[in-house]
Design an enzyme around this catalytic site. Structure first.
Site, short mmCIF file in Angstrom:
data_model
loop_
_atom_site.label_atom_id
_atom_site.label_comp_id
_atom_site.label_asym_id
_atom_site.label_seq_id
_atom_site.Cartn_x
_atom_site.Cartn_y
_atom_site.Cartn_z
N SER A 191 2.63 2.37 5.05
CA SER A 191 3.59 3.21 4.32
C SER A 191 2.95 3.79 3.07
CB SER A 191 4.81 2.36 3.93
OG SER A 191 5.59 3.03 2.96
N TYR A 233 8.29 -5.26 -0.49
CA TYR A 233 8.09 -4.54 0.78
C TYR A 233 6.76 -3.79 0.75
CZ TYR A 233 8.05 -0.54 3.83
OH TYR A 233 7.64 0.43 4.73
N LYS A 237 2.86 -4.35 2.78
CA LYS A 237 2.05 -3.33 3.48
C LYS A 237 0.63 -3.32 2.92
CE LYS A 237 5.22 -1.81 6.28
NZ LYS A 237 5.13 -2.08 7.74
C1 WQD Z 1 14.37 9.25 -1.17
C2 WQD Z 1 14.90 9.95 -2.41
C3 WQD Z 1 16.01 8.50 -3.98
C4 WQD Z 1 19.40 7.53 -1.41
C5 WQD Z 1 11.58 4.31 1.09
C6 WQD Z 1 10.39 3.38 1.21
C7 WQD Z 1 9.39 3.98 2.17
C8 WQD Z 1 10.06 4.23 3.48
C9 WQD Z 1 11.21 5.22 3.27
C10 WQD Z 1 10.03 2.45 5.10
C11 WQD Z 1 14.67 9.14 -3.69
C12 WQD Z 1 16.97 9.53 -3.40
C13 WQD Z 1 18.21 8.06 -1.88
C14 WQD Z 1 20.63 7.91 -2.02
C15 WQD Z 1 19.41 9.33 -3.52
N1 WQD Z 1 10.58 3.03 4.01
N2 WQD Z 1 18.23 8.95 -2.92
N3 WQD Z 1 20.58 8.80 -3.06
O1 WQD Z 1 12.73 5.31 -1.54
O2 WQD Z 1 11.37 7.43 -1.04
O3 WQD Z 1 11.16 5.50 0.48
O4 WQD Z 1 12.12 4.59 2.35
O5 WQD Z 1 9.11 2.79 5.75
O6 WQD Z 1 8.33 3.08 2.36
O7 WQD Z 1 9.77 3.28 -0.05
O8 WQD Z 1 13.27 6.78 0.45
O9 WQD Z 1 15.33 7.84 1.29
O10 WQD Z 1 15.52 5.76 -0.18
O11 WQD Z 1 14.86 7.92 -1.20
O12 WQD Z 1 19.42 10.14 -4.47
O13 WQD Z 1 21.74 7.47 -1.63
O14 WQD Z 1 16.31 10.10 -2.30
O15 WQD Z 1 16.23 8.33 -5.37
O16 WQD Z 1 14.39 10.05 -4.72
P1 WQD Z 1 12.14 6.25 -0.55
P2 WQD Z 1 14.83 7.03 0.14
#
Ligand code: WQD
Length: 343
Positions: free
Chosen positions: A128, A153, A157
């Site tokens: 990741s 997490y 990785k």
């Molecule tokens: C994306 C953006 C949030 C939810 C994680 C892991 C990564 C992979 C994917 C496994 C951010 C914003 C999110 C919400 C929001 N996981 N957001 N409201 O955190 O980039 O990545 O998930 O493989 O390894 O780190 O993904 O989709 O949670 O967030 O505003 O309800 O959306 O702040 O900017 P993230 P995400």
């Protein structure tokens, strides 16, 4: 001619199931091992509907060394392994670190032990972009220094990649490829398989879909005071089918001994960043759904901006993302409608 047999651990999961579809479309013989701790056995029906082939499936925990050893005795013709099985919720890993270290690392070590004792050609490992933390330079390349992971997490990785590197260095007969995903989103265009978050989604796109379909009241945007054009965080959102196809290329690379070294690492992203508001705007445009959202405070652990340098995967794997963000968000919406209303 006998089909080449591939083990896909975590194969009823989101990226795993899409990869099984692409493997079966390419004529591979797939066996899935999954403990169904974060997926649903119904996924096998979706894979069968899409490909016409029901993959072999066994349910057990890969941390169980005895069961895993017996599995490899029974399936003694596995040529290579694609290892997805792991817990992956960033927030949960902060609350329950030991469960994450035990599950994600024990299962990997068990797999590596069985690669060694069964002379299996090699492993494609689900890594990741979380290993980069907040990169100093963007787009981020595979040579970027790995910073302290923002979560247990992400740390599992980073440690997993180190374990694989140490294993490969003393098992020259095996080869490994780690694929560092950015943000996987979307669903197969059949809408028969897709992302199936259990409980309240922590990721953006599933939460958007559940808000649009009425399961969630309102989307919270975690902060719009970042140093980005519209103030919201930027990520590299990659279509899950494009991601799955990269896994097939990687496992073929191992089987056909095309690796340039015994342990290769590739970024899998689009090479473009998109902000939260850009995702929302694209979703509303392609689906015609008006999204109910509000801006709230930042989420702890979020990095501001990350997107991939994809040159290495383009040049070495001959792979690049092909499905547009609009098409990807529409595929996610079509899956959500199928999931809830079977339409
Ligand atoms: C994306 C953006 C949030 C939810 C994680 C892991 C990564 C992979 C994917 C496994 C951010 C914003 C999110 C919400 C929001 N996981 N957001 N409201 O955190 O980039 O990545 O998930 O493989 O390894 O780190 O993904 O989709 O949670 O967030 O505003 O309800 O959306 O702040 O900017 P993230 P995400």
């Amino acid at each position: 001619m006998n089909k080449i047999k591939i083990l896909v651990t975590g194969g009823t999961g989101y990226i795993g199931s899409h990869t099984v579809v692409e493997l079966q479309n390419k004529g591979f013989d797939v066996v899935i091992v999954d403990n169904l701790s974060n997926s649903n056995i119904e996924v096998l029906e979706g894979i069968t509907k899409i490909t016409g082939v029901r993959p072999a499936f066994e349910q057990f925990n890969l941390c169980d060394t005895e069961k895993t050893k017996n599995f490899f005795k029974k399936h003694d013709n596995i040529v290579a392994i694609i290892h997805f099985a792991a817990f992956k919720a960033v927030g949960e890993s902060v609350e329950k670190p030991l469960i994450y270290y035990r599950n994600n690392l024990d299962s990997l070590i068990t797999i590596l032990e069985n690669i060694q004792s069964n002379s299996i050609k090699g492993l494609v490992f689900s890594s990741s972009c979380a290993v980069y933390g907040q990169p100093d330079e963007l787009p981020v390349t595979e040579n970027a220094p790995l910073k302290k992971a923002f979560s247990p997490y992400g740390n599992t990785k980073q440690i997993a990649e180190e374990i694989i590197a140490d294993f490969i260095s003393v098992n020259a007969g095996s080869r490994a490829i780690a694929l560092r995903y950015f943000n996987p989103i979307g669903a197969h265009n059949s809408a028969f398989i897709g992302e199936l978050p259990l409980g309240v989604p922590s990721n953006l796109v599933p939460f958007i879909n559940q808000t649009a379909i009425g399961i969630r009241e309102q989307l919270s945007i975690f902060g719009n005071d970042y140093n980005t054009p519209d103030g919201t965080c930027i990520r590299d959102y990659i279509n899950v089918v494009d991601l799955a196809k990269a896994h097939v290329i990687a496992v073929e690379r191992i089987i056909e001994n095309k690796n340039k070294s015994n342990f290769e690492i590739f970024n899998l992203g689009t090479g473009n960043g998109a902000s939260v508001f850009e995702i929302i705007n694209s979703f509303e445009k392609v689906t015609g759904q008006k999204l109910n959202y509000k801006v709230v405070e930042r989420r702890a652990g979020d990095i501001e901006k990350v997107f991939a340098d994809t040159k290495l995967a383009n040049d070495e794997l001959g792979w690049k993302s092909e499905i547009s963000l609009d098409e990807t968000l529409l595929s996610a919406w079509n899956w959500e409608k199928f999931l809830r209303f079977k339409i």
